[in-house]
Write a protein that holds these residues in place. Structure first.
Motif, PDB file in Angstrom:
ATOM      1  N   SER A 147       0.848  -1.192   0.000  1.00 39.98           N
ATOM      2  CA  SER A 147       0.000   0.000   0.000  1.00 39.98           C
ATOM      3  C   SER A 147       0.878   1.236   0.000  1.00 39.98           C
ATOM      4  O   SER A 147       1.854   1.325   0.744  1.00 39.98           O
ATOM      5  CB  SER A 147      -0.908   0.021   1.240  1.00 39.98           C
ATOM      6  N   GLU A 148       0.501   2.201  -0.846  1.00 43.86           N
ATOM      7  CA  GLU A 148       1.268   3.439  -0.885  1.00 43.86           C
ATOM      8  C   GLU A 148       1.181   4.213   0.426  1.00 43.86           C
ATOM      9  O   GLU A 148       1.979   5.114   0.679  1.00 43.86           O
ATOM     10  CB  GLU A 148       0.808   4.320  -2.057  1.00 43.86           C
ATOM     11  N   ASP A 149       0.213   3.863   1.287  1.00 44.66           N
ATOM     12  CA  ASP A 149       0.071   4.560   2.573  1.00 44.66           C
ATOM     13  C   ASP A 149       1.300   4.364   3.457  1.00 44.66           C
ATOM     14  O   ASP A 149       1.561   5.155   4.360  1.00 44.66           O
ATOM     15  CB  ASP A 149      -1.175   4.054   3.323  1.00 44.66           C
ATOM     16  N   GLY A 150       2.060   3.292   3.223  1.00 41.72           N
ATOM     17  CA  GLY A 150       3.216   3.014   4.072  1.00 41.72           C
ATOM     18  C   GLY A 150       4.529   3.518   3.528  1.00 41.72           C
ATOM     19  O   GLY A 150       5.581   3.212   4.087  1.00 41.72           O
ATOM     20  N   THR A 151       4.477   4.312   2.461  1.00 40.23           N
ATOM     21  CA  THR A 151       5.717   4.740   1.809  1.00 40.23           C
ATOM     22  C   THR A 151       6.627   5.511   2.754  1.00 40.23           C
ATOM     23  O   THR A 151       7.837   5.287   2.786  1.00 40.23           O
ATOM     24  CB  THR A 151       5.407   5.595   0.570  1.00 40.23           C
ATOM     25  N   GLY A 152       6.076   6.428   3.531  1.00 40.04           N
ATOM     26  CA  GLY A 152       6.888   7.230   4.439  1.00 40.04           C
ATOM     27  C   GLY A 152       7.604   6.394   5.479  1.00 40.04           C
ATOM     28  O   GLY A 152       8.798   6.591   5.736  1.00 40.04           O
ATOM     29  N   MET A 153       6.890   5.431   6.060  1.00 40.71           N
ATOM     30  CA  MET A 153       7.504   4.558   7.054  1.00 40.71           C
ATOM     31  C   MET A 153       8.612   3.718   6.433  1.00 40.71           C
ATOM     32  O   MET A 153       9.701   3.576   7.008  1.00 40.71           O
ATOM     33  CB  MET A 153       6.450   3.633   7.667  1.00 40.71           C
ATOM     34  N   LEU A 154       8.356   3.161   5.240  1.00 40.34           N
ATOM     35  CA  LEU A 154       9.372   2.346   4.578  1.00 40.34           C
ATOM     36  C   LEU A 154      10.588   3.188   4.198  1.00 40.34           C
ATOM     37  O   LEU A 154      11.728   2.722   4.301  1.00 40.34           O
ATOM     38  CB  LEU A 154       8.788   1.676   3.338  1.00 40.34           C
ATOM     39  N   ALA A 155      10.348   4.425   3.784  1.00 39.73           N
ATOM     40  CA  ALA A 155      11.463   5.319   3.453  1.00 39.73           C
ATOM     41  C   ALA A 155      12.326   5.589   4.676  1.00 39.73           C
ATOM     42  O   ALA A 155      13.565   5.613   4.585  1.00 39.73           O
ATOM     43  CB  ALA A 155      10.930   6.633   2.872  1.00 39.73           C
ATOM     44  N   ASP A 156      11.698   5.784   5.828  1.00 35.76           N
ATOM     45  CA  ASP A 156      12.453   5.981   7.073  1.00 35.76           C
ATOM     46  C   ASP A 156      13.300   4.756   7.389  1.00 35.76           C
ATOM     47  O   ASP A 156      14.450   4.873   7.834  1.00 35.76           O
ATOM     48  CB  ASP A 156      11.499   6.269   8.235  1.00 35.76           C
ATOM     49  N   GLN A 157      12.714   3.577   7.164  1.00 37.92           N
ATOM     50  CA  GLN A 157      13.454   2.340   7.427  1.00 37.92           C
ATOM     51  C   GLN A 157      14.633   2.188   6.467  1.00 37.92           C
ATOM     52  O   GLN A 157      15.717   1.752   6.875  1.00 37.92           O
ATOM     53  CB  GLN A 157      12.511   1.144   7.334  1.00 37.92           C
TER      54      GLN A 157
END
Length: 219
Positions: free
Chosen positions: A164-174
């Motif tokens: 889901s694109e909703d998690g892009t920010g979290m994945l980018a932080d990781q």
């Protein structure tokens, strides 16, 4: 590392189509239909299907043609474990041997993933794969990269069901956290952050998700 061929690019287009729901696991893949849908000639499609078959992404069934790999929870778990082990090896090798310039390329791939946050989901998925591929490229180990590339396409089929694109920010932080540890030459922290990043896929009920996706499509 050798440049990507037209066959590799065609294989990625087929994976992209799967990520968009054009093909679901178990679907029949017809060479002529794929060439028409993707707007490319049949020759690279034929070779791409053979490549994907060698990588376990496509299965040839006698009298039934080629089909996209089936997805079950046990096979998904096996794929996820192998992918995690390969990338952990890559991270350790990068920390031990990769040049600062090579790690800067991984950082750039992380930046490009973050920049994809406003793009369509297919672009985000490509950027995510590019980040993980950059880690493997940075090792300079062609065998590791080839093995990862085969697994990565299987992972892409799995991830397309749940990403889901909703998690892009979290994945980018990781992603940034992984690169931070790699550039600090802290292998233990980098592997721990990588494993945390990859862990959610381990608990997905892929069979249930696939059943729902097929029902939505009308199968």
């Amino acid at each position: 590392m050798k440049p990507r061929t037209l066959v590799d690019q065609s294989a990625d287009l087929i994976i992209d189509a799967a990520s968009e729901g054009v093909f679901l696991p178990g679907d029949r893949l017809v060479e002529a239909d794929i060439a028409r849908q993707l707007g490319i000639s049949r020759v690279p499609v034929r070779e791409a299907l053979r490549l994907l078959e060698s990588q376990g992404v496509v299965i040839s069934i006698p009298y039934r043609g080629m089909r996209l790999m089936s997805v079950t929870n046990p096979t998904a778990a096996s794929i996820a474990r192998v992918r995690s082990a390969l990338e952990a090896m890559a991270v350790r090798d990068c920390v031990a041997h990769a040049s600062d310039e090579a790690l800067a390329e991984v950082r750039e791939a992380a930046r490009l993933y973050r920049a994809s946050a406003t793009a369509e989901p297919t672009v985000q998925r490509r950027a995510d794969r590019a980040f993980h591929r950059a880690i493997c490229v940075a090792t300079g180990n062609a065998t590791l990269l080839a093995t990862w590339s085969a697994i990565a396409r299987q992972v892409a089929v799995l991830w397309s069901l749940v990403h889901s694109e909703d998690g892009t920010g979290m994945l980018a932080d990781q992603h940034d956290a992984i690169v931070d540890a790699m550039q600090a030459r802290d292998a233990a922290a980098a592997v721990e952050r990588l494993e945390t990043h990859l862990a959610p896929v381990m608990v997905v009920d892929f069979e249930a998700v696939l059943h729902r996706r097929m029902a939505e499509r009308g199968n």
